[in-house]
Design a protein around this motif. Structure first.
Motif, PDB file in Angstrom:
ATOM      1  N   ARG A 295      -1.202   5.793  -6.942  1.00  0.00           N
ATOM      2  CA  ARG A 295      -1.548   5.972  -5.525  1.00  0.00           C
ATOM      3  C   ARG A 295      -2.857   5.235  -5.225  1.00  0.00           C
ATOM      4  O   ARG A 295      -2.986   4.514  -4.240  1.00  0.00           O
ATOM      5  CB  ARG A 295      -1.660   7.480  -5.241  1.00  0.00           C
ATOM      6  N   LYS A 296      -3.829   5.416  -6.114  1.00  0.00           N
ATOM      7  CA  LYS A 296      -5.138   4.775  -5.953  1.00  0.00           C
ATOM      8  C   LYS A 296      -4.990   3.251  -5.919  1.00  0.00           C
ATOM      9  O   LYS A 296      -5.549   2.574  -5.052  1.00  0.00           O
ATOM     10  CB  LYS A 296      -6.038   5.200  -7.132  1.00  0.00           C
ATOM     11  N   VAL A 297      -4.183   2.741  -6.823  1.00  0.00           N
ATOM     12  CA  VAL A 297      -3.958   1.291  -6.877  1.00  0.00           C
ATOM     13  C   VAL A 297      -3.324   0.822  -5.566  1.00  0.00           C
ATOM     14  O   VAL A 297      -3.740  -0.178  -4.962  1.00  0.00           O
ATOM     15  CB  VAL A 297      -3.036   0.920  -8.067  1.00  0.00           C
ATOM     16  N   ALA A 298      -2.317   1.583  -5.105  1.00  0.00           N
ATOM     17  CA  ALA A 298      -1.615   1.197  -3.877  1.00  0.00           C
ATOM     18  C   ALA A 298      -2.578   1.163  -2.701  1.00  0.00           C
ATOM     19  O   ALA A 298      -2.601   0.191  -1.932  1.00  0.00           O
ATOM     20  CB  ALA A 298      -0.476   2.172  -3.603  1.00  0.00           C
ATOM     21  N   GLU A 299      -3.396   2.189  -2.586  1.00  0.00           N
ATOM     22  CA  GLU A 299      -4.264   2.274  -1.416  1.00  0.00           C
ATOM     23  C   GLU A 299      -5.412   1.283  -1.476  1.00  0.00           C
ATOM     24  O   GLU A 299      -5.729   0.626  -0.489  1.00  0.00           O
ATOM     25  CB  GLU A 299      -4.769   3.712  -1.258  1.00  0.00           C
ATOM     26  N   GLU A 300      -6.021   1.155  -2.665  1.00  0.00           N
ATOM     27  CA  GLU A 300      -7.207   0.300  -2.747  1.00  0.00           C
ATOM     28  C   GLU A 300      -6.863  -1.178  -2.833  1.00  0.00           C
ATOM     29  O   GLU A 300      -7.643  -2.029  -2.420  1.00  0.00           O
ATOM     30  CB  GLU A 300      -8.058   0.707  -3.952  1.00  0.00           C
ATOM     31  N   ARG A 301      -5.732  -1.509  -3.425  1.00  0.00           N
ATOM     32  CA  ARG A 301      -5.393  -2.922  -3.632  1.00  0.00           C
ATOM     33  C   ARG A 301      -4.234  -3.374  -2.763  1.00  0.00           C
ATOM     34  O   ARG A 301      -3.768  -4.502  -2.894  1.00  0.00           O
ATOM     35  CB  ARG A 301      -5.053  -3.177  -5.096  1.00  0.00           C
TER      36      ARG A 301
ATOM     37  N   GLY B 271       0.794  -1.224   0.000  1.00  0.00           N
ATOM     38  CA  GLY B 271       0.000   0.000   0.000  1.00  0.00           C
ATOM     39  C   GLY B 271       0.821   1.266   0.000  1.00  0.00           C
ATOM     40  O   GLY B 271       0.259   2.348   0.110  1.00  0.00           O
ATOM     41  N   THR B 272       2.136   1.140  -0.133  1.00  0.00           N
ATOM     42  CA  THR B 272       2.944   2.363  -0.153  1.00  0.00           C
ATOM     43  C   THR B 272       3.471   2.640  -1.558  1.00  0.00           C
ATOM     44  O   THR B 272       3.645   1.732  -2.355  1.00  0.00           O
ATOM     45  CB  THR B 272       4.169   2.260   0.806  1.00  0.00           C
ATOM     46  N   VAL B 273       3.708   3.910  -1.824  1.00  0.00           N
ATOM     47  CA  VAL B 273       4.300   4.313  -3.101  1.00  0.00           C
ATOM     48  C   VAL B 273       5.680   4.878  -2.793  1.00  0.00           C
ATOM     49  O   VAL B 273       5.815   5.862  -2.075  1.00  0.00           O
ATOM     50  CB  VAL B 273       3.428   5.367  -3.805  1.00  0.00           C
ATOM     51  N   ILE B 274       6.694   4.196  -3.322  1.00  0.00           N
ATOM     52  CA  ILE B 274       8.079   4.519  -3.018  1.00  0.00           C
ATOM     53  C   ILE B 274       8.726   5.143  -4.236  1.00  0.00           C
ATOM     54  O   ILE B 274       8.523   4.670  -5.358  1.00  0.00           O
ATOM     55  CB  ILE B 274       8.853   3.216  -2.676  1.00  0.00           C
ATOM     56  N   GLY B 275       9.502   6.199  -4.020  1.00  0.00           N
ATOM     57  CA  GLY B 275      10.234   6.794  -5.132  1.00  0.00           C
ATOM     58  C   GLY B 275      11.712   6.444  -5.049  1.00  0.00           C
ATOM     59  O   GLY B 275      12.270   6.310  -3.964  1.00  0.00           O
ATOM     60  N   LEU B 276      12.330   6.246  -6.223  1.00  0.00           N
ATOM     61  CA  LEU B 276      13.776   6.037  -6.293  1.00  0.00           C
ATOM     62  C   LEU B 276      14.332   7.146  -7.156  1.00  0.00           C
ATOM     63  O   LEU B 276      13.934   7.295  -8.310  1.00  0.00           O
ATOM     64  CB  LEU B 276      14.109   4.693  -6.951  1.00  0.00           C
ATOM     65  N   ARG B 277      15.248   7.956  -6.581  1.00  0.00           N
ATOM     66  CA  ARG B 277      15.833   9.026  -7.385  1.00  0.00           C
ATOM     67  C   ARG B 277      17.339   8.930  -7.337  1.00  0.00           C
ATOM     68  O   ARG B 277      17.892   8.110  -6.605  1.00  0.00           O
ATOM     69  CB  ARG B 277      15.349  10.375  -6.879  1.00  0.00           C
ATOM     70  N   GLY B 278      17.982   9.763  -8.101  1.00  0.00           N
ATOM     71  CA  GLY B 278      19.433   9.748  -8.109  1.00  0.00           C
ATOM     72  C   GLY B 278      19.930  10.111  -9.481  1.00  0.00           C
ATOM     73  O   GLY B 278      19.187  10.033 -10.454  1.00  0.00           O
ATOM     74  N   PRO B 279      21.208  10.511  -9.543  1.00  0.00           N
ATOM     75  CA  PRO B 279      21.742  10.915 -10.842  1.00  0.00           C
ATOM     76  C   PRO B 279      21.799   9.758 -11.827  1.00  0.00           C
ATOM     77  O   PRO B 279      21.695   8.601 -11.437  1.00  0.00           O
ATOM     78  CB  PRO B 279      23.147  11.423 -10.512  1.00  0.00           C
ATOM     79  N   SER B 280      21.975  10.106 -13.068  1.00  0.00           N
ATOM     80  CA  SER B 280      22.075   9.096 -14.113  1.00  0.00           C
ATOM     81  C   SER B 280      23.255   8.179 -13.821  1.00  0.00           C
ATOM     82  O   SER B 280      24.323   8.630 -13.413  1.00  0.00           O
ATOM     83  CB  SER B 280      22.265   9.786 -15.454  1.00  0.00           C
TER      84      SER B 280
END
Ligand SMILES: Nc1ncnc2c1ncn2[C@@H]1O[C@H](COP(=O)(O)OP(=O)(O)OP(=O)(O)O)[C@@H](O)[C@H]1O
Ligand SMILES: [Mg+2]
Lengths: 234, 383
Positions: free
Chosen positions: A192-198, A36-45
């Motif tokens: 987000r909707k998918v994460a929360e509802e499913r 149910g969580t939405v995680i971001g991965l960032r960082g330089p190329s």
């Protein structure tokens, strides 16, 4: 959080090449992602974002460490499952930067194919596809071929395909890179909707600062190492 | 949901164009086989038309088709007097170039006796030869109408009947006349010098009784029921100056001399065309696979098993082969009347060829399958 993590990595390492040409794409990665969580991965190329996503997606084999998916130990210095494609089919949905819809199937067929590969009949798969297209607000485009779809529509069809088998994890590599900020916002809202509802765990690789505020956690990668997670954004 | 079909529909134009090219190739292969069958039928046709059990020929030869055979004219009487003979007829064969309506026509003139073995079989129009002189039965291919006159040697013949599909192994139409006319024709056509020589030796009394013009090429024997042809032939061979072949030996001799060479040539061209077809199918399937690289990577990434991807490629190759073959077969069936040689289309040949085409498709898809299996699922993510 009391729930078990859906994705759990311990000391994952991955390098490409040997000797002078060796590139350490991932070093000692530890990561837990909860349902149910939405995680971001960032960082330089070149920091290893795609590599990490591919490892979690069982596409790239790490060199060391261990990984649990949905409570099952799948990697422990080697793959523990011979049927990685079956695992992907059941547990993982993929969303790509360019939608990667099959050009010879129309919208609903592109969604249904994932379900058919998992053993559903054509009728079952079609019903599921239409339900998902409706859920994502693109049911009016169900018969369109991918070439006739706008970027945002195509990306929503792709999300529907990723959701077709009700995966525990959705992995998205720069899903909004090809979209303007309004459409990028719609796509992120849908995830987000998918994460929360499913109760699906969603991991999104992104460069896109416009959407940084839409994650529960953002992890930053640098030279293959995970920096301490930033607190929940805004 | 059949992915192979969906993909074909997506690239229908290119696919059908390939099938069209393939159908022309396979059509040519079918035509070659048809011509080969036609050759067999034609070359055996004359021997079969004779409707004999035993062929009596010159001693030490396997005539009259594979080797020259000359027998004294009275051989027939001697053979007819043998035990077990129901009927015997002498025949003479002569290749002739005749002037007809301003063009030169090659034909094989068969001289046979009225009412005896060797006579023209199955007359499809007109009537049999009734008078002993100057009547002819021509094959339809000769282009001679009923009632038409044709000059052979010094004499003019009237066409009274037609046969169908009766040609010499070289494809020349067969014309029947009486043995007597044929012997005269043979004499007329012999170069003058040879003729004078023959006349001189005859006058000197050294020639065989009956004179040198009374020669025939073979005596055809029909046996009484229950008489063994091989035993009869073996008995004839003991007369040193005569040889004998049973009907099946005669057909075997013909097959060996005429058909073997045709089989080799046509077999070689057919194999070459099949190799060309394999390469074409292989290349097209390969490019179709490479064009789908990203789709295949995506399918693998989603979790499609290899057999699904192999199936996609193999099915496309098979579809190409099946459509190409079917179109080729239809094409040849529609056009076989326009070929210069007789085309005999046997369903079994078509079935064998279709089997070979399927095997060829499987082989040809190997290249595409190999390429598809090597595609890395991770490549779906790139770009
Ligand atoms: N298949 C491979 N073979 C060799 N090196 C690779 C391979 N894949 C990735 N790398 C290297 O591993 C490092 C991490 O690459 P990765 O694609 O994970 O970066 P990224 O963070 O996704 O970059 P970008 O933002 O440009 O997509 C890079 O140095 C890259 O060159
Ligand atoms: Mg990347």
């Amino acid at each position: 959080m009391s729930e078990e993590p859906v994705v759990s990595l311990k000391a994952i390492g991955k390098h490409f090449g040997e000797g002078a040409t060796r590139v350490d794409a991932l070093r000692d990665i530890a990561l837990d992602v909860f349902p149910g969580t939405v995680i971001g991965l960032r960082g330089p190329s070149g920091s290893g974002k795609s590599t990490l996503l591919n490892v979690i997606g069982c596409i790239t084999e790490p060199n060391s460490g261990s990984m649990w998916l949905n409570g099952e130990l799948v990697y422990d210095d080697k793959w523990l499952r011979s049927d990685l494609r079956g695992l992907r089919l059941e547990k993982i949905g993929f969303i790509f930067q360019s939608h990667n819809l099959l050009p010879f199937l129309n919208a609903w067929e592109n969604v249904a194919i994932a379900r058919i590969l998992a053993g559903a009949t054509k009728a079952q798969a079609r019903a599921r596809a239409l339900e998902l297209l409706d859920y994502l607000g693109v049911s009016h485009r169900k018969d369109a071929m991918p070439g006739q779809l706008s970027g945002g529509e195509a990306q929503r069809i792709a999300i529907a395909r990723a959701m077709a088998n009700d995966p525990r994890i959705i992995l998205a590599d720069e899903p909004t890179a090809a979209l303007d900020s309004q459409r990028a916002g719609i796509v992120m809202d849908l995830m987000r909707k998918v994460a929360e509802e499913r109760r699906t765990a969603v991991i999104v690789v992104t460069h896109d600062e416009k959407i940084f505020n839409r994650f529960d956690h953002i992890f930053a990668l640098r030279d293959g190492m995970l920096e301490a997670p930033a607190a929940k954004a805004a | 949901m059949n992915l192979a079909l969906k993909d074909i529909r997506h690239n229908l134009g290119r696919f059908l164009l390939t099938c069209l090219g393939l159908s022309l190739l396979l059509g040519i292969v079918l035509a070659m086989i048809g011509i080969y069958r036609g050759l067999i039928l034609e070359s055996l046709g004359l021997a079969r038309a004779a409707n004999a059990h035993v062929w009596v020929v010159e001693g030490g030869t396997r005539g009259p088709f594979a080797e020259a055979s000359r027998l004294p004219g009275d051989t027939r009487e001697a053979i007819a007097a043998q035990w077990g003979v129901a009927a015997a007829g002498a025949v003479a064969y002569q290749n002739v170039e005749a002037q007809h309506r301003g063009a030169i026509k090659r034909m094989l003139v068969v001289g046979a006796e009225i009412g005896r073995p060797g006579e023209a079989p199955q007359i499809v129009a007109g009537r049999p030869i009734l008078r002993s002189r100057y009547e002819a039965i021509a094959d339809r291919r000769a282009g001679l109408a009923l009632g038409e006159q044709v000059k052979l040697g010094r004499d003019t013949f009237t066409v009274v009947g037609h046969t169908e599909n009766l040609v010499a192994s070289g494809g020349d139409p067969v014309v029947y006349i009486t043995l007597r006319d044929a012997q005269k024709l043979q004499f007329d056509l012999t170069p003058a010098a040879t003729r004078r020589e023959a006349a001189r030796t005859q006058a000197a009394g050294t020639a065989a009784a009956g004179g040198s013009t009374d020669t025939v090429n073979a005596v055809l024997v029909r046996l009484l029921p229950g008489v063994d042809a091989e035993a009869f032939a073996a008995g004839i061979v003991r007369w040193k100056q005569l040889g004998a072949l049973t009907q099946s030996q005669q057909e075997a001799v013909l097959s060996r001399s005429v058909i073997e060479r045709a089989r080799q040539q046509i077999g070689m061209f057919t194999s070459l065309l099949m190799i060309v077809s394999t390469v074409i199918i292989g290349l097209i399937v390969y490019t179709m696979t490479i064009d789908k690289k990203k789709s295949i990577a995506t399918l693998k990434l989603i979790g499609a098993p290899d057999r699904r991807i192999v199936g996609l490629i193999v099915q496309q190759a098979l579809a190409m082969g099946v459509i190409g073959f079917a179109a080729g077969a239809v094409l040849i069936n529609l056009t076989h009347g326009y070929f210069p040689r007789r085309l005999v289309l046997e369903p079994t040949d078509a079935m064998v060829l279709s089997g070979i085409v399927l095997v060829v498709c499987l082989l040809a898809s190997g290249l595409g399958v190999r390429a598809a299996l090597k595609i890395d699922p991770a490549s779906a993510l790139a770009g």
